[in-house]
Design an enzyme around this catalytic site. Sequence first.
Site, PDB file in Angstrom:
ATOM      1  N   LEU A   1       6.007   3.457   6.390  1.00 47.00           N
ATOM      2  CA  LEU A   1       5.286   4.683   6.708  1.00 47.00           C
ATOM      3  C   LEU A   1       4.611   5.109   5.414  1.00 47.00           C
ATOM      4  O   LEU A   1       5.223   5.051   4.339  1.00 47.00           O
ATOM      5  CB  LEU A   1       6.242   5.789   7.171  1.00 47.00           C
ATOM      6  N   ASP A   2       3.353   5.552   5.484  1.00 48.10           N
ATOM      7  CA  ASP A   2       2.704   5.966   4.249  1.00 48.10           C
ATOM      8  C   ASP A   2       3.388   7.226   3.712  1.00 48.10           C
ATOM      9  O   ASP A   2       4.131   7.906   4.417  1.00 48.10           O
ATOM     10  CB  ASP A   2       1.194   6.155   4.448  1.00 48.10           C
ATOM     11  N   ALA A   3       3.137   7.511   2.448  1.00 48.74           N
ATOM     12  CA  ALA A   3       3.890   8.555   1.749  1.00 48.74           C
ATOM     13  C   ALA A   3       3.800   9.909   2.442  1.00 48.74           C
ATOM     14  O   ALA A   3       4.773  10.677   2.450  1.00 48.74           O
ATOM     15  CB  ALA A   3       3.396   8.675   0.308  1.00 48.74           C
ATOM     16  N   GLU A   4       2.660  10.232   3.031  1.00 52.49           N
ATOM     17  CA  GLU A   4       2.478  11.553   3.636  1.00 52.49           C
ATOM     18  C   GLU A   4       2.844  11.587   5.110  1.00 52.49           C
ATOM     19  O   GLU A   4       2.641  12.608   5.774  1.00 52.49           O
ATOM     20  CB  GLU A   4       1.036  12.031   3.428  1.00 52.49           C
ATOM     21  N   THR A   5       3.373  10.485   5.638  1.00 52.99           N
ATOM     22  CA  THR A   5       3.846  10.454   7.020  1.00 52.99           C
ATOM     23  C   THR A   5       5.366  10.500   7.017  1.00 52.99           C
ATOM     24  O   THR A   5       6.018   9.779   6.264  1.00 52.99           O
ATOM     25  CB  THR A   5       3.375   9.177   7.737  1.00 52.99           C
TER      26      THR A   5
END
Length: 259
Positions: A115-119
């Site tokens: 998951l990307d950092a902001e998700t």
Amino acid sequence: MTLGQAQGADDEGVRLQKVLANAGVASRRVSEQLIVEGRVRVNGVVVTELGSRIRPENDLVDVDGVAVQLDQSKRYVMLNKPTGVVSTMKDEHGRPDLRRFTKDWPERLYNVGRLDAETSGLLVLTNDGELAHVLAHPSFGVTKVYIAKVDGRVTPQTVAQLTKGIELEDGPIAADKARLLGSERGTSLVELTLHSGRNRIVRRMMAAVGHPVVELVRRQFGPLHLGTLPAGRARELTTVERGALLTLARRDPGDQETP
């Protein structure tokens, strides 16, 4: 058909009912009943004889079509990844990583997919490298469910467009399912079901239809649901969840998963 016929008819291994009991499927007596009723398979073959023996380190067992975890050294953990954390065990740039969430387990755990950092949301951690590879491979198309808070008021026409398909720079993409959960104060909540593993796919899809993502959470990964697990918390999968995950990992990649 007997297991002896299936694996060469020798006396090596452990009695099947004992293996099932040790795996927490049921008591030995109930396990014997499951075998007699023809509800247990070993390597895809129904086994009905109580004297049958298996090799837990090599054989695959399922009950009523649900995989049984025989290797108790394998660990399966669900994490509700918070925002601001990168999906790696050690970040070369010094950003917060996943190590802080694995301290309660002695095994070296790794994440299945990213998951990307902001998700935020559901991430599976495991020391089962084979399962991690299988579930992350594009050919398996594991279903993921996301809830996105986006800018603007999303219309039914836009929801239809997401499932009909849109063109991105790396090719066309369509959501398996999409639905509008509500709108207020200039933002909307959209639920998207996808089997694509492409990078930042939800954010790119929503931007392409004119509704950039404000917040994004993954609520479901295959048969696993985030439920009420708080952000930043991790827990081991239940026996039922492990069985569902292993069943998914053992299926033919050509089969379509039911979301």
